[in-house]
Design a protein around this motif. Structure first.
Motif, short mmCIF file in Angstrom:
data_model
loop_
_atom_site.label_atom_id
_atom_site.label_comp_id
_atom_site.label_asym_id
_atom_site.label_seq_id
_atom_site.Cartn_x
_atom_site.Cartn_y
_atom_site.Cartn_z
N ASN A 62 -8.82 -2.91 -2.11
CA ASN A 62 -7.70 -2.96 -1.97
C ASN A 62 -7.14 -4.05 -1.98
O ASN A 62 -6.16 -4.70 -1.85
N PHE A 73 0.87 7.83 -9.25
CA PHE A 73 -0.05 7.01 -8.24
C PHE A 73 -1.34 7.16 -7.94
O PHE A 73 -1.01 8.47 -7.08
N ILE A 82 -4.48 -1.13 -8.72
CA ILE A 82 -4.81 -0.45 -8.73
C ILE A 82 -6.52 -0.35 -9.77
O ILE A 82 -7.50 0.95 -9.93
N ASP A 116 0.95 -1.15 0.29
CA ASP A 116 0.24 0.05 -0.25
C ASP A 116 0.61 1.23 -0.04
O ASP A 116 0.59 2.23 -0.92
N THR A 140 2.23 1.91 -3.34
CA THR A 140 0.49 2.48 -4.65
C THR A 140 1.17 3.55 -4.29
O THR A 140 -0.23 4.31 -4.49
N TYR A 157 1.37 -5.65 -11.00
CA TYR A 157 1.00 -4.21 -10.17
C TYR A 157 0.04 -3.29 -10.63
O TYR A 157 -0.83 -3.23 -10.20
#
Length: 382
Positions: free
Chosen positions: A325, A301, A343, A208, A211, A339
């Protein structure tokens, strides 16, 4: 002497909390320890700190632990019922909520209903159910003392005159990928994402941090803890992690809290509050140090921008973002998704959710469950 129940004692924050207890010179006592399924470490902790109760969420782990501790007068409980019983017990003064994820919401509400002080290290609790938690705390006259280094810093700076705040400034290390472009982030591997430059944390929070979702969750947490609108909460990248956060007052004065990147310091402050205890931990040395600050890159980001958007909308949407998440980060840790997918999937789940307002625990849990199921469906497509 203050008596504690520690939820998540085998995790990073839980272990550091026990280190604080061991240096507290008899001012702290353990009533209960709770964790998921790390039986080996829980046995070590139980033998060292001699709590009255230990709780394992996992039923086979609880059964195993009973056998291991049969020579000691320690009760071994299991599941959410065992955790809730451990926080509402009459002997308990402070509940340290260091469980990972949304699972901390129910025991936190139970502890508040029982009038306990909360040392809050589980930001997901306020992200998913902040309105419920803060309302319950006010109703029951309970203190919620932040353990996150940033929120602890703000809490310490606010002791001056909180009614004259202009804004708060949450600092962020920037994680392992500070300065990376969006294109370069597409190449991130699990191994790289787990290498935080400053802090020693659990795997989920480390991802977390990489990101910047962690900072987004902290923005929502700060909104609830300090009753500030999102326009009054600013994020500033500070790679050295020396200034843990700042408060700007209406006259232009800025107060900052500084310290080494050591989670034992905010943990101890929450447990010692309103006093400060001496400890043997290494001190901050500023000689020769350069402190730098940068604007966050919302394009590279996007999790941080999403968190602001979700927080402003409110209702069940923060719980949905948090749940999605949690699921996708676990999938990344298991190398099931890339990766960039983290998101992307979280954003899609949020976009599909029908937001409900006028929250209660049931609506939050329903939204959480829906988001987890939908995230799993999207993960299966990768």
């Amino acid at each position: 002497m203050k008596t504690l129940t520690i939820l998540g004692s085998t995790g990073s924050i839980g272990r550091q909390t026990l280190d604080v207890v061991s240096h507290a010179e008899g001012r702290l006592k353990i009533y209960a320890l709770a964790a998921d399924k790390n039986v080996r470490l829980m046995e070590e902790q139980a033998r060292l700190f001699q709590p009255e109760v230990v709780v394992m969420m996992d039923e086979p782990a609880a059964s195993d632990l009973r056998g291991r501790l049969r020579d000691l007068p320690i009760k071994v409980a299991q599941g959410m019922e065992g955790i809730i019983n451990s926080v509402v017990a009459e002997k308990v003064d402070i509940v340290v909520t260091a469980l990972s994820g949304r699972v901390g919401l129910e025991p936190t509400l139970s502890a508040i209903a029982a009038g306990k002080t909360i040392a809050l290290a589980n930001k997901e609790t306020l992200v998913a159910g902040g309105d419920l938690v803060m309302s319950a705390a006010e109703k029951n006259g309970c203190k919620i003392l932040p353990v996150d280094s940033e929120h602890s810093a703000i809490f310490q700076c606010l002791e001056e005159s909180p009614e004259t705040i202009e804004k708060i400034i949450l600092t962020a290390s920037g994680g392992p990928f500070f300065g990376w472009t969006k294109e370069k982030l597409d190449t991130v591997t699990l191994e790289k994402a787990l290498c935080h430059p400053n802090w020693e944390m659990g795997a989920k929070i480390t991802i977390d941090s990489s990101t910047m979702m962690n900072k987004g969750l902290e923005v929502i947490e700060a909104h609830h803890l300090f009753a500030l609108e999102y326009d009054a909460i600013e994020v500033l990248i500070h790679p050295q992690s020396v200034i843990h956060s700042m408060v700007e007052y209406q006259d232009g004065s800025v107060l900052a809290q500084l310290g080494r990147p050591d989670m034992r310091l905010p943990i101890q402050y929450a447990l010692s509050y309103p006093t400060r205890w001496k400890n043997p931990f290494e001190r901050l040395n500023l000689r020769g140090k350069t402190l730098t600050f940068h604007e966050p890159d919302f394009e590279a980001f996007p999790a941080l921008a999403l968190a602001y958007q979700v927080g402003r909308r409110g209702g069940t949407l923060p719980a949905v973002m948090n749940a999605a998440n949690e699921v996708v980060v676990l999938a990344f840790l298991q190398k099931k998704v890339s990766y960039p997918a983290i998101i992307n999937i979280v954003k899609k789940v949020c976009s599909e959710h029908y937001v409900l307002d006028n929250l209660d625990l049931g609506s939050i849990l329903d939204a959480d469950n829906w988001a987890r199921q939908r995230a799993e469906e999207l993960i299966s497509g990768f």
